[in-house]
Design a protein around this motif. Structure first.
Motif, mmCIF file in Angstrom:
data_model
loop_
_atom_site.group_PDB
_atom_site.id
_atom_site.type_symbol
_atom_site.label_atom_id
_atom_site.label_comp_id
_atom_site.label_asym_id
_atom_site.label_seq_id
_atom_site.Cartn_x
_atom_site.Cartn_y
_atom_site.Cartn_z
ATOM 1 N N GLU A 110 3.792 2.599 -18.360
ATOM 2 C CA GLU A 110 2.536 3.127 -17.817
ATOM 3 C C GLU A 110 2.787 3.942 -16.545
ATOM 4 O O GLU A 110 2.266 5.042 -16.384
ATOM 5 C CB GLU A 110 1.583 1.959 -17.534
ATOM 6 C CG GLU A 110 0.207 2.415 -17.102
ATOM 7 C CD GLU A 110 -0.664 1.258 -16.656
ATOM 8 O OE1 GLU A 110 -0.421 0.115 -17.096
ATOM 9 O OE2 GLU A 110 -1.582 1.509 -15.847
ATOM 10 N N ASN A 116 -0.950 5.427 -21.796
ATOM 11 C CA ASN A 116 -1.549 6.598 -21.156
ATOM 12 C C ASN A 116 -2.168 7.592 -22.110
ATOM 13 O O ASN A 116 -2.528 8.689 -21.730
ATOM 14 C CB ASN A 116 -0.508 7.326 -20.303
ATOM 15 C CG ASN A 116 -0.161 6.511 -19.098
ATOM 16 O OD1 ASN A 116 0.534 5.513 -19.237
ATOM 17 N ND2 ASN A 116 -0.665 6.888 -17.954
ATOM 18 N N LEU A 175 4.736 11.109 -14.139
ATOM 19 C CA LEU A 175 5.007 12.441 -14.680
ATOM 20 C C LEU A 175 3.731 13.268 -14.793
ATOM 21 O O LEU A 175 3.756 14.494 -14.664
ATOM 22 C CB LEU A 175 5.719 12.335 -16.030
ATOM 23 C CG LEU A 175 7.135 11.739 -15.937
ATOM 24 C CD1 LEU A 175 7.740 11.571 -17.315
ATOM 25 C CD2 LEU A 175 8.029 12.599 -15.054
ATOM 26 N N GLN A 176 2.583 12.592 -15.017
ATOM 27 C CA GLN A 176 1.307 13.315 -14.985
ATOM 28 C C GLN A 176 1.072 13.851 -13.574
ATOM 29 O O GLN A 176 0.647 14.984 -13.379
ATOM 30 C CB GLN A 176 0.141 12.397 -15.362
ATOM 31 C CG GLN A 176 0.038 12.108 -16.856
ATOM 32 C CD GLN A 176 -0.955 10.980 -17.144
ATOM 33 O OE1 GLN A 176 -1.766 10.608 -16.304
ATOM 34 N NE2 GLN A 176 -0.883 10.436 -18.345
ATOM 35 N N LEU A 177 1.374 13.006 -12.584
ATOM 36 C CA LEU A 177 1.145 13.388 -11.186
ATOM 37 C C LEU A 177 2.027 14.562 -10.785
ATOM 38 O O LEU A 177 1.611 15.444 -10.044
ATOM 39 C CB LEU A 177 1.438 12.208 -10.258
ATOM 40 C CG LEU A 177 0.394 11.096 -10.230
ATOM 41 C CD1 LEU A 177 0.962 9.851 -9.573
ATOM 42 C CD2 LEU A 177 -0.850 11.553 -9.467
ATOM 43 N N MET A 226 4.812 7.289 -17.169
ATOM 44 C CA MET A 226 3.982 8.359 -17.720
ATOM 45 C C MET A 226 3.030 8.906 -16.654
ATOM 46 O O MET A 226 2.824 10.105 -16.552
ATOM 47 C CB MET A 226 3.168 7.858 -18.927
ATOM 48 C CG MET A 226 4.001 7.351 -20.084
ATOM 49 S SD MET A 226 5.231 8.526 -20.627
ATOM 50 C CE MET A 226 4.257 9.572 -21.657
ATOM 51 N N ARG A 227 2.461 7.988 -15.859
ATOM 52 C CA ARG A 227 1.505 8.440 -14.848
ATOM 53 C C ARG A 227 2.207 9.246 -13.761
ATOM 54 O O ARG A 227 1.672 10.250 -13.284
ATOM 55 C CB ARG A 227 0.766 7.249 -14.247
ATOM 56 C CG ARG A 227 -0.404 7.700 -13.384
ATOM 57 C CD ARG A 227 -1.101 6.554 -12.710
ATOM 58 N NE ARG A 227 -1.587 5.595 -13.678
ATOM 59 C CZ ARG A 227 -1.321 4.301 -13.622
ATOM 60 N NH1 ARG A 227 -0.583 3.807 -12.646
ATOM 61 N NH2 ARG A 227 -1.803 3.485 -14.525
ATOM 62 N N LEU A 275 0.811 -1.210 0.000
ATOM 63 C CA LEU A 275 0.000 0.000 0.000
ATOM 64 C C LEU A 275 0.849 1.268 0.000
ATOM 65 O O LEU A 275 0.382 2.342 -0.358
ATOM 66 C CB LEU A 275 -0.966 0.003 1.193
ATOM 67 C CG LEU A 275 -2.175 -0.908 1.017
ATOM 68 C CD1 LEU A 275 -3.007 -0.948 2.284
ATOM 69 C CD2 LEU A 275 -3.033 -0.472 -0.167
ATOM 70 N N GLY A 319 3.202 3.619 -4.797
ATOM 71 C CA GLY A 319 2.360 4.315 -5.770
ATOM 72 C C GLY A 319 2.980 4.186 -7.144
ATOM 73 O O GLY A 319 3.921 3.407 -7.341
ATOM 74 N N SER A 320 2.487 4.968 -8.097
ATOM 75 C CA SER A 320 2.991 4.878 -9.469
ATOM 76 C C SER A 320 4.509 5.066 -9.575
ATOM 77 O O SER A 320 5.164 4.299 -10.287
ATOM 78 C CB SER A 320 2.271 5.890 -10.358
ATOM 79 O OG SER A 320 0.882 5.667 -10.319
#
Lengths: 355, 496
Positions: free
Chosen positions: B449, B187, B455-457, B452-453, B140, B143-144
């Protein structure tokens, strides 16, 4: 548990008024589509199947599921098809042709002979959105609706640490800059388009859309606070809300959801109705120009099956809603997606939303 | 529901028909696959995987993990009887197992192998079961950014697991990685190398790639050989009970080797192939008479066999928790989980906890069947190694092609099986690491995946990989793995 799907509960004109109000350009589209609606509406919907249906079916029927085994659409099919089988003289053969965001299986159906012996299940607006983003040679807008058998509504949930009190509170926190990221399923899919629509229609000004590989991972990321809030299906959010990790913020379908009957919806708060995109209308479809008679035969049997004790009990046990809708309603869901979404969302921008 | 209740319910599922039947079938199929040199656990599981489609998720995974476990033991049969390890994880077993055979103690060695495999396998899985509530807490925290870094760590491990030319290993890994760029980007709705074919929209199926690499490539290799897989006759003599007793008289070796296997198995990329040599080396180091190793010392067989079954419990940790497989077999198992809608990560320890417990218990109980099969069916074991390739090769090729097609009813997958089969054969011939390729093809999508996520965050900032404690730790680990070989001589020079 199950609701009956009626035109009263899904008033298209009202919905179109809401959506149209958001854009003048949208109005022209609506005028045209209302005309279509009246033209087609007369021929459909009585569905007692006595007319030309006497000799149909004489052969096995191919039922294409454009998703993998064990997914939502497949689960419904495997529960319903044995009951449909029992009521017909022929076999219904389920064929999973998954992939390409459901376009492979849907394309297989679109190119099949329009004789009623090849049908497919897909869920507008999800497959139409995939097709709009990656246009195909087939004309999905002209697909023939057989019937619909269920709908799955979307909601917004937030990590409970933020103590978010409803949709307006959520929006103001994004406005203040307290919150930045918002998420859901992959970019370029229904959730992403829905989020952009909420931005354009409701003024919900999220900063970055973060895409996940399905509702489950998006909900998980919200629980672990990687993102503060996300779009989820009501059934997908249920466990997180029950455990107290998530707060339900708002329902996105005007009718509300069975899982969260008390939650305020966006339309309760006076925002534009986005029902054409905020629920998956699970439908059965046939290739364009399929004659009505064989489809009526299938639709009648599906209607009978959705009302059996077996399906109702299954619905109660699993929380998967079962509700019959006519072929015309199924077609309408596809047409709405094709008419309203391009009016309100810049598809080119979504295609280029790589980063 | 409390954990104990879930466990009780899982036990109930496991012992009901037909689930328990799938355990027995899985163990037997695994033993056979493991005993066939050139088949082994990864290929056996890859061939069976698509055939599990009609089964319920629980039964399918129970069958696959039982095969995994059975094959780890089965590998020792060929190692002991004909001096050819059935699986990479039994390579060290040949060192003392075959000499024991030649001394007329084949049955004793096989019984030892079964006892050591079963005991260590049991202990490692029991440990995993006990620690699973803690494991979920760790999962838990990921994270990404951490998932991306874990995948990058797995890719960095290519430099460690490759034997021989590092450049060839990196080329194989990069080839696997590049194949994963085919299809819709994870993504964004961008299409890559699909050539307007819907069949390629989702890219190549990594299970099809594994079937090609493991099954077809090996069969082409085998086709070049004449007659049976092992040409030598086998002599089934020796005392089975003394083998069981001998194993239990060395509990420390069994426990130590088992846990070494578990620890090494938990590192992505390092599976039983690595752990059996480590455990063998350690048994030799701790021994009073290390010179007897390699000449039929029972401890050599016990340590190698305990470690490879211990690896199972360990290798399941990254597979179940992060979807990052530690070996070819766990890569196939990962494919099985995904195919049956079970997503590695927190779900397996929460909503799907019952399923997870059921197959962990299946592994636990499977060890009892390994022991029983090892002790009672042993005299027949030699026959497996004598199967004619004229029967084996066509059967496996047909199963591979049918399996490839049934994955997604997509002819692109059949093409993947065949083309990568031929490429795999060339790679094996020219010493390009298959496991490096597997790491590339399996970890590529996870890495992309999550990169990219992340870097979006972070709105495009790479600092997201350094500002969180766990990510920073993994970055340091990656650094050590890649630069360790260069730093070590420099460090010792500075210190010394």
């Amino acid at each position: 548990m199950a609701r009956k799907f009626t035109m009263e509960s899904y008033n298209r004109r009202e919905l179109l008024q809401y959506a149209g109000a958001a854009s003048v350009a949208g109005m022209t589209g609506i005028a045209g589509c209302l005309g279509d609606d009246n033209g087609n509406g007369n021929g459909n919907g009585n569905g007692n199947g006595n007319g030309g249906g006497d000799d149909f079916p004489t052969d096995d029927i191919r039922y294409i599921i454009p998703f993998g085994e064990g997914g939502g659409t497949d689960t419904y099919a495997r529960e319903m098809v044995p009951l449909v089988d029992e009521r017909m003289d022929v076999n219904i053969a389920i064929e999973n042709i998954s992939g390409a965001a459901s376009l492979r299986g849907t394309g297989e159906m679109m190119y099949a002979e329009p004789d009623g012996y090849t049908i497919a299940a897909f869920n507008p607006p999800s497959t139409p959105v995939s097709e709009m983003v990656n246009p195909q040679d087939f004309d999905l807008e002209n697909v023939t609706g057989v019937c619909s058998y269920a709908s799955t509504p979307f909601v917004i949930v937030a990590n409970s640490d933020y103590d978010i009190d409803g949709y307006e509170d959520l929006m103001s926190r994004y406005d203040d800059g307290e919150l930045e990221n918002f998420g859901g399923k992959e970019r370029g899919g229904v959730d992403h388009v829905m989020a952009i629509l909420m931005q354009n229609l409701h003024g919900f000004d999220w900063g970055q859309y973060v895409g996940y590989d399905g509702t489950g991972p998006a909900v998980q990321a919200t629980i672990s606070d990687e993102i503060p809030a996300c779009i989820a299906t009501d059934t997908g959010a249920e466990a997180g809300v029950e455990s107290g990790d998530l707060d339900i913020v708002t329902g996105l379908v005007s009718e509300g959801t069975e899982v969260f009957p008390d939650v305020e919806t966006v339309t309760d708060l006076g925002y534009d109705n986005i029902d054409f995109i905020s629920q998956l209308q699970r439908g059965i479809y046939a290739p364009p120009d399929t004659p009505q008679e064989p489809l009526d035969v299938i639709a009648d049997v599906v209607e009978e099956v959705t009302e059996t004790d077996h399906m109702q009990e299954w619905s109660d046990e699993t929380g998967n809603i079962v509700q019959y809708g006519t072929g015309e309603e199924a077609e309408q869901a596809v047409r709405d997606a094709y008419e309203i979404i391009p009016e309100n969302v810049d598809l080119e921008e979504i295609r280029e939303a790589a980063n | 529901m409390s954990t104990t209740q879930v466990l009780a319910e899982a036990a109930q599922v496991l012992f009901s028909w037909p689930t328990i039947g799938w355990v027995v079938l899985g163990i037997l199929l695994g033993i056979i696959a493991g005993a066939l040199p050139g088949v082994g656990s990864s290929m056996g599981m890859a061939i069976v995987l698509p055939l599990t489609l009609p089964l319920s998720p629980v039964n399918a995974i129970v069958l696959l993990v039982s095969m995994y476990s059975g094959a780890m033991y089965g590998g020792s049969i060929a190692a002991i009887l004909v001096n050819v390890p059935g699986t990479g994880g039994a390579a060290a077993t040949t060192l003392d197992g075959y000499p024991m055979s030649k001394q007329g103690k084949a049955v004793q060695a096989l019984a030892m192998s079964a006892t050591a495999s079963a005991t260590a396998g049991f202990l490692a899985v029991l440990t995993l079961l006990l620690f699973s509530p803690i494991l979920i807490e760790v999962v838990l925290m990921f994270g990404s950014p951490e998932f991306f870094l874990m995948a990058a760590f797995g890719l960095a491990m290519i430099t460690v697991v490759v034997q021989g030319s590092i450049v060839k290993g990196l080329v194989a890994g990069a080839f696997g990685l590049m194949l994963t760029t085919i299809g819709i980007a994870p993504n964004s709705p961008e299409l890559r190398y699909t050539f307007d074919s819907l069949a390629l929209y989702d890219g190549l199926d990594f299970i099809a790639a594994l079937i090609g690499m493991f099954a077809i490539a090996e069969m082409i290799k085998l086709a070049a050989k004449k007659g049976g897989i092992a040409d030598t006759g086998v002599d089934m003599s020796g005392n089975r009970l003394s083998g069981v007793r001998k194993t239990f008289s060395h509990p420390i070796t069994v426990v130590k080797s088992g846990y070494m296997g578990m620890l090494i198995g938990a590192i992505p990329g390092a599976g039983a192939t690595v752990s059996n040599f480590f455990a063998y080396g350690e048994a030799m180091r701790a021994s009073d008479d290390p010179e007897t190793f390699g000449k039929g010392n029972p401890l050599g067989v016990i340590s190698a066999e305990a470690s490879n079954n211990g690896t199972i419990g360990g290798s399941l940790i990254p597979t179940l928790a992060f979807g990052i497989p530690g070996s070819g077999s766990t890569a196939v198992l990962l494919g099985g989980l995904l195919m049956h809608g079970l997503r590695p990560g927190p779900d397996l320890f929460d909503a799907e906890l019952m399923t997870t417990y059921t197959f962990l218990l299946a592994l636990l109980i499977g060890n009892v069947f390994i022991l029983l099969a090892g002790v009672f069916l042993i005299t027949r074991a030699g026959r497996i190694t004598q199967i004619d390739t004229h029967v084996l090769i066509p059967a496996i090729i047909v199963l591979s092609v049918v399996g490839g097609y049934s994955l997604r009813t997509n002819w692109a997958d059949v093409a993947t099986v065949l083309v990568l089969g031929i490429l795999g054969y060339i790679m094996v011939k020219k010493d390009y690491s298959i496991i490096a390729f597997v790491l590339g093809v399996v970890l590529g999508p996870i890495a992309e995946e999550n990169l990219m996520r992340s870097l979006q965050l972070s709105d495009g900032s790479y600092m997201i990989f350094l500002t969180r404690p766990i990510s920073l730790l993994i970055v340091i680990l990656i650094f050590v793995v890649i630069f360790g070989p260069f730093l070590k001589p420099w460090l010792s020079k500075q210190l010394g």
